[in-house]
Design an enzyme around this catalytic site. Structure first.
Site, short mmCIF file in Angstrom:
data_model
loop_
_atom_site.label_atom_id
_atom_site.label_comp_id
_atom_site.label_asym_id
_atom_site.label_seq_id
_atom_site.Cartn_x
_atom_site.Cartn_y
_atom_site.Cartn_z
N LYS A 1 0.11 4.28 -0.33
CA LYS A 1 -0.55 5.48 0.21
C LYS A 1 -0.30 6.67 -0.73
O LYS A 1 -0.15 6.46 -1.94
CB LYS A 1 -0.08 5.74 1.64
CG LYS A 1 -0.24 4.49 2.52
CD LYS A 1 -0.02 4.71 3.97
CE LYS A 1 -0.18 3.39 4.71
NZ LYS A 1 -0.05 3.50 6.15
N GLU B 1 -5.21 -4.59 11.06
CA GLU B 1 -4.18 -3.56 11.22
C GLU B 1 -4.42 -2.79 12.51
O GLU B 1 -5.20 -1.82 12.51
CB GLU B 1 -4.21 -2.58 10.05
CG GLU B 1 -4.00 -3.23 8.70
CD GLU B 1 -3.45 -2.24 7.69
OE1 GLU B 1 -2.36 -2.49 7.18
OE2 GLU B 1 -4.09 -1.21 7.45
N GLU C 1 -6.69 5.07 8.12
CA GLU C 1 -6.46 6.47 7.72
C GLU C 1 -7.71 7.04 7.05
O GLU C 1 -8.03 8.22 7.21
CB GLU C 1 -5.24 6.55 6.80
CG GLU C 1 -3.95 6.34 7.58
CD GLU C 1 -2.83 5.68 6.80
OE1 GLU C 1 -2.89 5.64 5.56
OE2 GLU C 1 -1.88 5.20 7.46
N ASN D 1 0.87 -1.19 0.00
CA ASN D 1 0.00 0.00 0.00
C ASN D 1 0.90 1.23 0.00
O ASN D 1 1.46 1.60 1.03
CB ASN D 1 -0.89 -0.05 1.27
CG ASN D 1 -1.71 1.21 1.46
OD1 ASN D 1 -1.83 2.03 0.54
ND2 ASN D 1 -2.27 1.38 2.64
N HIS E 1 -9.51 1.43 5.42
CA HIS E 1 -8.21 1.64 6.08
C HIS E 1 -8.38 2.64 7.22
O HIS E 1 -9.17 3.59 7.11
CB HIS E 1 -7.20 2.15 5.04
CG HIS E 1 -5.80 2.13 5.57
ND1 HIS E 1 -5.33 3.09 6.43
CD2 HIS E 1 -4.79 1.25 5.38
CE1 HIS E 1 -4.07 2.79 6.74
NE2 HIS E 1 -3.72 1.68 6.12
N SER F 1 3.59 -1.76 10.50
CA SER F 1 5.05 -1.81 10.70
C SER F 1 5.64 -3.19 10.41
O SER F 1 6.58 -3.63 11.07
CB SER F 1 5.41 -1.34 12.11
OG SER F 1 5.01 0.01 12.28
N GLY G 1 2.58 2.57 10.76
CA GLY G 1 3.55 3.65 10.53
C GLY G 1 4.28 4.08 11.78
O GLY G 1 4.93 5.13 11.80
#
Ligand code: PGA
Length: 260
Positions: free
Chosen positions: A11, A170, A100, A9, A98, A216, A176
């Site tokens: 992003k 996730e 985000e 991904n 996701h 991560s 991240g």
């Protein structure tokens, strides 16, 4: 142990030229590599055509996914991209829900469920993300949160459609941040998700479902994570932006299957 799936991904990263270089490097590294792990690359939407050109080339060893799609079929939705448009671009997977997108763009389980429907109508495999925040884990609510997300975004599907989805666990605190869930934490949640699916859809569908870990994941920790019984691969953010790291994670997928 079934073969692994590794999805990159990207992003909102890379200029067009950098994207071309990165996908070209991944193409070269994977070419001639007799891997068993399935690889999917999800670049920003503007680069999908570039990416599908590589994926269509002879000796290509990966498939292409998008990072988002509209919950609507078509019409006056400025700035949106429909599942039908993605399908015309030969996109085979699409990430939805996701964390985000939930945090910055107000995506909810309800909108995720609609996006899943739009994608399935176009024969695109939805990669549905779920995962708890740090406070929720500290409060011991992580199973409850993930159960709600999985059920509300996916359990409206009949079994023959559910067979075409991928789930990515996730934990938000691991995305991240450099802080990875331990293999035991990942396995515990993956086994829990699979048990929910088994109750709803039966043992075969649950066994065949791909449940990826994301947060991560990197070349150092991938093998241990992928060696867990219920971790069927990874959704890779930061480490998918460097060709050698991404391919090392793909190799970890092969090794995990060989050794187990
Ligand atoms: P990360 O992102 O690997 O950079 O933690 C994973 C993701 O958000 O899909």
């Amino acid at each position: 142990m079934k073969e692994k799936l590794v999805i990159g991904n990207w992003k909102m990263n890379k200029t067009f030229e950098q994207a071309d270089d990165l996908i070209g490097d991944i193409f070269d590294l994977l070419k001639g590599f007799h891997k068993t792990t399935e690889v999917v690359i999800c670049p920003p939407s503007l680069y999908l055509e570039l990416a599908t050109d590589y994926a269509d080339a002879e000796d290509s060893n990966f498939r292409i996914g998008a990072q988002n799609c509209s919950e609507y079929k078509n019409g006056a939705y400025t700035g949106e991209i429909s599942a039908e448009m993605l399908s015309e671009m030969e996109v085979e997977f699409c990430i939805v829900g996701h964390s985000e997108r939930r945090k910055y763009f107000g995506e909810t389980d309800e909108t995720v469920a609609k996006k899943v429907d739009r994608l399935i109508e176009q024969n695109i495999i939805p990669v549905v993300c779920c995962g708890e925040q740090l406070e929720e884990r500290k409060a011991g609510k992580h199973f409850e949160i993930v159960e709600k997300q999985v059920k509300e975004s996916l359990f409206h599907l009949p079994a023959n459609h559910f067979e075409h989805v991928v789930i990515a666990y996730e934990p938000v605190w691991a995305i991240g941040t450099g802080e990875t869930a331990t293999p035991a934490q990942a396995e515990e949640m993956h086994a829990f998700i699979r048990s929910l699916v088994e109750k709803q859809y039966g043992a075969d569908v649950a066994y065949n479902l791909y449940i990826l870990y994301g947060g991560s994941c990197n070349p150092k920790n991938a093998l241990e994570l992928f060696s867990q019984q219920d971790v069927d691969g990874g959704l890779i953010g930061g480490a998918s932006l460097t060709a050698s790291d991404f391919v090392a994670i793909v190799e970890a997928g092969d090794t995990a299957v060989k050794d187990n």
